[in-house]
Design an enzyme around this catalytic site. Structure first.
Site, mmCIF file in Angstrom:
data_model
loop_
_atom_site.group_PDB
_atom_site.id
_atom_site.type_symbol
_atom_site.label_atom_id
_atom_site.label_comp_id
_atom_site.label_asym_id
_atom_site.label_seq_id
_atom_site.Cartn_x
_atom_site.Cartn_y
_atom_site.Cartn_z
ATOM 1 N N LYS A 202 0.865 -1.180 0.000
ATOM 2 C CA LYS A 202 0.000 0.000 0.000
ATOM 3 C C LYS A 202 0.903 1.232 0.000
ATOM 4 O O LYS A 202 1.678 1.452 0.929
ATOM 5 C CB LYS A 202 -0.894 -0.005 1.228
ATOM 6 C CG LYS A 202 -1.793 1.220 1.315
ATOM 7 C CD LYS A 202 -2.731 1.125 2.503
ATOM 8 C CE LYS A 202 -3.613 2.358 2.586
ATOM 9 N NZ LYS A 202 -4.504 2.307 3.742
ATOM 10 N N LYS A 255 -1.980 -1.558 -3.940
ATOM 11 C CA LYS A 255 -2.864 -0.394 -3.893
ATOM 12 C C LYS A 255 -2.061 0.885 -3.966
ATOM 13 O O LYS A 255 -1.072 1.005 -3.236
ATOM 14 C CB LYS A 255 -3.631 -0.427 -2.572
ATOM 15 C CG LYS A 255 -4.575 0.715 -2.371
ATOM 16 C CD LYS A 255 -5.155 0.660 -1.000
ATOM 17 C CE LYS A 255 -5.902 1.961 -0.770
ATOM 18 N NZ LYS A 255 -6.364 2.102 0.573
#
Ligand code: PBG
Length: 332
Positions: A202, A255
């Site tokens: 992330k 992400k």
């Protein structure tokens, strides 16, 4: 010899479909929902056209529709009425997410419930972890995020979601050791069947701003760069993913998605585990702005963007477009 024709395979839509290498299916998609307390609420999110916050009763109505479109999974984010810096609503049995999970479990069959596990929408400061004042780090910053203190809370949140009936918990705080802390805690409480979808790679991304409006979760000071990843790095992303797999993740996530297709591709080449891509709020809004209400254009753009994630190697895509895509795919 005549020139080999690659165009023969592109002659008409039927032939093109026949030889298409990548297929997007409704069951690849995970639909995120923002859940709020009380009844009969459906609040539009001004920064994300077409996205709402739902109270649990209205969420149930949504899910009937979602199921009919062939979508199998939802990802729940909670927005509590009251925030405090202990994030106490996040692991309360009476928290918004816990209540919503119980209702979905009771009233709807055949939906995979995944829950976001983080502190940022439950704290006043908006950070994903516990804030400590720093002497050690004096001169650079006057606060830091306490990794191990945060792990304890993440484990409590995960256990409370598992207790309510979540199928997967999805830790998104980017603390070191969060997957093993959650795995251990859930196993100890008898939830060895509850899975972990780890937000492994992330990145500290500028594509999240609109989501933070939706959750009212923007950090009130500082930024997330001491826990989320630096966008200049890809080898480090592979280390993060490898570590999460070793700690017991069942599915790993990259992400954002569109600006990080290289990471998805490398992860797919290297690891034998399902990979999810998160098509985040900024990516959603870029397409919305670009197509300004023209549904035909939106359809073409969204299908291209999501298919590119699958082509790169994503098995699952978390996207705010899931319902629309379900409708479009059904009509083909
Ligand atoms: C919170 C969280 C964020 C997103 C998912 N979980 C925001 C952040 O880290 O600031 C972003 C999702 C999106 O932009 O659609 N930990």
């Amino acid at each position: 010899m005549s020139v080999i024709s690659l165009r023969r395979l592109r002659r008409n839509p039927q032939i093109r479909s026949l030889v298409a290498e990548t297929r997007l299916r409704a069951e690849d998609l995970i639909l995120p929902y923002f859940v709020i307390d009380w009844k009969d609420r459906r609040e539009p999110i001004s920064s994300m056209l077409g996205i709402y916050r739902f109270s649990a009763d209205n969420l149930l109505k949504e899910l009937d529709e979602v199921k009919a479109l062939g979508i199998k999974a939802v990802l729940l984010f909670g927005i509590p009425d009251k925030k405090d810096n202990a994030a106490s609503e996040s692991y309360s049995d009476n928290g918004v997410v816990q209540k919503a999970i119980r209702r979905i479990r009771k009233e709807i069959k055949g939906i995979v419930i995944i829950t976001d596990v983080c502190m940022c929408s439950y704290t006043l400061h908006g950070h994903c972890g516990v804030i400590k004042k720093s002497k050690l780090h004096a001169g650079t910053r006057d606060f830091y995020i306490d990794n191990d203190g945060t792990l304890k809370i993440l484990a409590k949140i995960a256990v409370s979601h598992a207790t309510a009936g979540a199928d997967f918990v999805a830790p998104s705080a980017m603390m070191d050791g969060q997957v093993s802390a959650i795995r251990d805690a859930m196993d100890k409480k008898g939830f060895s069947d509850t899975g972990i979808l780890a937000y492994s790679a992330k990145f500290a991304s500028n594509f999240y701003g609109l989501f933070r409006n939706a959750l009212d979760s923007a950090p009130q000071f500082g930024d997330r760069k001491s826990y989320q990843m630096d966008f200049r790095n890809s080898k480090e992303a592979l280390r993060e993913i490898e570590q999460d797999i070793n700690e017991g993740a069942d599915i790993v996530m990259v992400k954002p998605a569109l600006a990080y297709l290289d990471i998805i591709y490398r992860a797919k080449e290297k690891f034998n585990i399902p990979i999810a891509a998160y098509n985040v709020s900024g990516e959603y809004s870029m397409i919305k702005k670009l197509t300004s209400g023209d549904k035909a254009k939106e359809r073409e753009l969204v299908l291209e963007a999501l298919t590119s994630m699958k082509r790169a190697g994503a098995d699952l895509i978390i996207t705010y477009f899931a319902k629309e895509v379900g409708k479009w795919l059904g009509r083909r």
